[in-house]
Enzyme design. Structure first.
Site, PDB file in Angstrom:
ATOM      1  N   HIS A  26      -6.544   4.787  -6.161  1.00  0.00           N
ATOM      2  CA  HIS A  26      -5.602   3.673  -5.997  1.00  0.00           C
ATOM      3  C   HIS A  26      -6.164   2.561  -5.079  1.00  0.00           C
ATOM      4  CE1 HIS A  26      -3.028   6.343  -8.045  1.00  0.00           C
ATOM      5  NE2 HIS A  26      -2.447   6.936  -7.021  1.00  0.00           N
ATOM      6  N   LYS A  55      -0.260  10.441   4.904  1.00  0.00           N
ATOM      7  CA  LYS A  55       1.046  11.045   4.585  1.00  0.00           C
ATOM      8  C   LYS A  55       1.735  11.364   5.908  1.00  0.00           C
ATOM      9  CE  LYS A  55       0.341  12.248   0.024  1.00  0.00           C
ATOM     10  NZ  LYS A  55       1.302  11.957  -0.997  1.00  0.00           N
ATOM     11  N   ARG A  94       6.736   3.715   5.170  1.00  0.00           N
ATOM     12  CA  ARG A  94       6.222   3.778   3.801  1.00  0.00           C
ATOM     13  C   ARG A  94       5.873   2.370   3.364  1.00  0.00           C
ATOM     14  NH1 ARG A  94       8.863   2.851  -1.287  1.00  0.00           N
ATOM     15  NH2 ARG A  94       7.296   3.344  -2.839  1.00  0.00           N
ATOM     16  N   LYS A 147       0.231 -15.444   7.743  1.00  0.00           N
ATOM     17  CA  LYS A 147       0.588 -15.556   9.162  1.00  0.00           C
ATOM     18  C   LYS A 147      -0.153 -16.736   9.772  1.00  0.00           C
ATOM     19  CE  LYS A 147       0.070 -12.298  12.016  1.00  0.00           C
ATOM     20  NZ  LYS A 147      -0.684 -11.123  12.426  1.00  0.00           N
ATOM     21  N   ASP A 199       6.142 -17.572   3.628  1.00  0.00           N
ATOM     22  CA  ASP A 199       6.546 -16.293   3.055  1.00  0.00           C
ATOM     23  C   ASP A 199       7.001 -16.425   1.600  1.00  0.00           C
ATOM     24  OD1 ASP A 199       7.881 -13.959   2.402  1.00  0.00           O
ATOM     25  OD2 ASP A 199       8.737 -13.707   4.396  1.00  0.00           O
ATOM     26  N   LEU A 200       6.354 -15.693   0.724  1.00  0.00           N
ATOM     27  CA  LEU A 200       6.843 -15.606  -0.659  1.00  0.00           C
ATOM     28  C   LEU A 200       7.309 -14.173  -0.871  1.00  0.00           C
ATOM     29  CD1 LEU A 200       7.253 -16.345  -3.606  1.00  0.00           C
ATOM     30  CD2 LEU A 200       4.823 -16.043  -3.985  1.00  0.00           C
ATOM     31  N   SER A 201       8.595 -13.967  -0.631  1.00  0.00           N
ATOM     32  CA  SER A 201       9.170 -12.641  -0.831  1.00  0.00           C
ATOM     33  C   SER A 201       9.805 -12.625  -2.209  1.00  0.00           C
ATOM     34  CB  SER A 201      10.227 -12.344   0.230  1.00  0.00           C
ATOM     35  OG  SER A 201       9.591 -11.943   1.401  1.00  0.00           O
TER      36      SER A 201
HETATM   37  C1  BG6 Z   1       0.078   9.546  -6.555  1.00  0.00           C
HETATM   38  C2  BG6 Z   1      -0.330  10.520  -5.499  1.00  0.00           C
HETATM   39  O1  BG6 Z   1      -1.028   9.219  -7.364  1.00  0.00           O
HETATM   40  O2  BG6 Z   1       0.576   8.367  -5.939  1.00  0.00           O
HETATM   41  C3  BG6 Z   1       0.843  10.847  -4.586  1.00  0.00           C
HETATM   42  O3  BG6 Z   1      -0.789  11.717  -6.117  1.00  0.00           O
HETATM   43  C4  BG6 Z   1       1.454   9.567  -4.033  1.00  0.00           C
HETATM   44  O4  BG6 Z   1       0.421  11.671  -3.502  1.00  0.00           O
HETATM   45  C5  BG6 Z   1       1.728   8.575  -5.153  1.00  0.00           C
HETATM   46  O5  BG6 Z   1       2.662   9.915  -3.383  1.00  0.00           O
HETATM   47  C6  BG6 Z   1       2.143   7.230  -4.586  1.00  0.00           C
HETATM   48  O6  BG6 Z   1       2.540   6.376  -5.622  1.00  0.00           O
HETATM   49  P1  BG6 Z   1       3.533   5.153  -5.316  1.00  0.00           P
HETATM   50  O7  BG6 Z   1       3.596   4.411  -6.598  1.00  0.00           O
HETATM   51  O8  BG6 Z   1       4.837   5.770  -4.899  1.00  0.00           O
HETATM   52  O9  BG6 Z   1       2.912   4.385  -4.197  1.00  0.00           O
END
Ligand code: BG6
Length: 508
Positions: free
Chosen positions: A266, A352, A357, A396, A414-416
């Site tokens: 990712h 994690k 988040r 910023k 800001d472009l929200s």
């Molecule tokens: C998955 C991972 O590919 O992506 C997970 O295996 C993770 O561990 C998830 O929680 C996160 O995806 P998103 O779209 O919620 O950011």
């Protein structure tokens, strides 16, 4: 989702006009979508809801599409429909119309009998449809260990007959191997069965709205062109944080760890889009060529530019070994050896069980030379692309503090998305990627050589971790992660802004 007041079939026009605008090849004929692993978690939570959203928006039409669920469990059509229903949100009549498109076939993943049965069912539907052109899309919502055998079964028993126009495409999900050799072995096995243009390797981050926006931002705005390089940018962070641990999937996670789970795929895909050169055109192959080039320009990772962490309590999971050294947090600095980026650290960080988040790209610019306002300590210019939640991008800036004094402060442009695009529904990543597969657009999928280059970067580090040569330091769940990671970021040049926090604007 379904609040448009019209039935899914009457929402079809949007699809027709969109295809015309995009000049997509007209792909007609009946479409069979086969979800293998239909009763598993991925299928229930991601695949079927994405298919429902596409149906609900008129991209999939009753009469043109049929969905087959395949798995080992002994279930009836209704049994599968009931399992899925709870994961779909929509008007009851739309849901029922969608669920009626689904048929269930049970069988094993490694012998021909089940796949012959599956092929018979698909053919029966195709013949009854009489369109003359058959499109078969196989979605492998399965563990990668069965990919080779399942792909062999598809190849042997379930291909679109060559006597008919149409195609066969296969979607596979990560993890694609555990290191360079195992990934190459898997690629070779699949490569013997399918051509590259038939294989769609999903990295769902490539389906996220703001990830897709990266190319537009970078290459359609004159503003960024002269700034996007080592002369102006000091460092770039690509960060993924989750505020929950590995609950329920410790056993799986422990074999992979955060680098294989998040960073090597990712975050590295996001890195490619941030760092690559401008492609010749928007053709998928041109874009993927540039991604491969930038991956190949990454220097070997230095162990002193890596911090690994494991949250306290991770090993309490009975499926995790007591002596596990698997990182649940990692911060890794990538250095790109090319004219644009020499000397600019890319800090890829994922964890994690942290205190928040979010996923974002943070581009930090260099200090202004000759600081006549004496405002350097307030913080540097940063361009932040918030991938999730609260999709946004903000810049910023230092501005004059309103009032009689000539004082400065940190503020932002800001472009929200929540404010600017109030009535726009941002599609789910899976929804978009499945639609791309139906249309034959591989731009947002990982090509085989890209995958190889990604593993080449991380394999030496992963082998050192697996061999216990690099240790994960403990951190408190609900914290920022190991303090060593902040120290590493500071050491390579990141300057944290204190006293300024971006607050996502909300509608009053
Ligand atoms: C998955 C991972 O590919 O992506 C997970 O295996 C993770 O561990 C998830 O929680 C996160 O995806 P998103 O779209 O919620 O950011």
């Amino acid at each position: 989702m379904s609040g448009t007041g019209s039935s899914p079939s009457s929402r079809r026009n949007s699809f027709n006009s969109l295809s015309r605008d995009l000049e997509l090849p007209s792909e007609q004929g009946c479409l069979s979508i086969i979800v293998l692993g239909a009763s598993g978690d991925l299928a229930k939570k991601k695949t079927f809801p994405a298919l429902y959203h596409l149906f609900d928006q008129g991209f999939l039409q009753s009469g043109e599409v049929h969905i087959f669920g395949y798995a080992r469990s002994n279930l009836s059509d209704d049994g599968l429909r009931e399992r899925i229903r709870g994961y779909l949100k929509g008007a009851p009549e739309d849901l029922s119309e969608f669920l009626q498109l689904i048929k269930y076939v049970s069988g094993s993943y490694d012998n021909g009998e089940g796949f012959e049965k599956l092929n018979k069912e698909i053919s029966k539907y195709e013949e009854s449809n009489q369109s003359g052109s058959y499109r078969r899309l196989f979605y492998l919502a399965l563990p990668p260990s069965v990919y080779p055998s399942v792909c062999r079964m598809i190849r042997t028993y379930c291909m679109n007959p060559s006597s008919h126009p149409g195609w066969t495409r296969v979607i596979v999900e990560k993890p694609f191997g555990k290191d360079l050799d195992s990934a190459e072995e898997l690629s070779a096995q699949l490569g013997e069965l399918f051509e590259e243009h038939q294989l769609y390797r999903i990295d769902h981050y490539l389906g996220k709205e703001l990830v897709q926006n990266l190319l537009v931002l970078r290459f359609a705005n004159r503003l960024f062109l002269p700034l996007w390089n080592r002369d102006n940018i000091d460092n770039i962070q690509i960060v993924f944080r989750e505020d929950f641990g590995t609950e329920g999937r410790g056993g799986y996670f422990d074999q992979y760890g955060i680098i294989r789970d998040i960073i090597q795929n990712h975050l590295l895909q996001v890195f490619c889009l941030v760092a690559m050169e401008k492609p010749v055109s928007l053709k998928p192959e041109h874009i993927r060529d540039e991604k491969v080039k930038v991956l190949q320009s990454v220097n070997p990772i230095k162990c002193e530019e890596v911090v690994l962490g494991q949250y306290d309590g991770y090993k309490d999971d009975p499926t995790v070994p007591d002596d596990s050294n698997t990182p649940t947090f990692a911060s890794v600095v990538l250095r790109v050896h090319n004219e644009r980026w020499e000397g600019v650290p890319f800090i890829l960080k994922a964890g994690k069980a942290l205190n928040s988040r979010k996923a974002e790209v943070r581009v930090q610019f260099k200090d202004v030379p000759g600081d006549i306002f004496k405002c350097k300590k307030q913080g540097r210019n940063e361009f932040v692309i918030r991938l999730q939640p609260s999709e946004a991008m903000y810049m910023k800036l230092t501005v004059k503090k309103p009032g009689l004094e000539m004082a400065t402060e940190q503020s932002e442009l800001d472009l929200s998305y929540g404010m600017r695009y109030q009535n726009v529904k941002i599609p789910e990543a899976y929804e978009r990627l499945i639609l791309d597969t139906i249309r034959g657009d591989q731009q947002h999928f990982v090509r085989r050589d890209e995958l190889k280059a990604a593993w080449q970067i991380f394999t030496p580090l992963l082998h050192d971790i697996d061999a216990g040569k690099m240790k994960a330091v403990p951190y408190q769940p609900g914290s920022r992660g190991p303090k060593e990671a902040d120290e590493l970021s500071a050491r390579v040049g990141y300057v944290q802004t204190h006293g300024y926090i971006w607050i996502p604007p909300t509608l009053a």
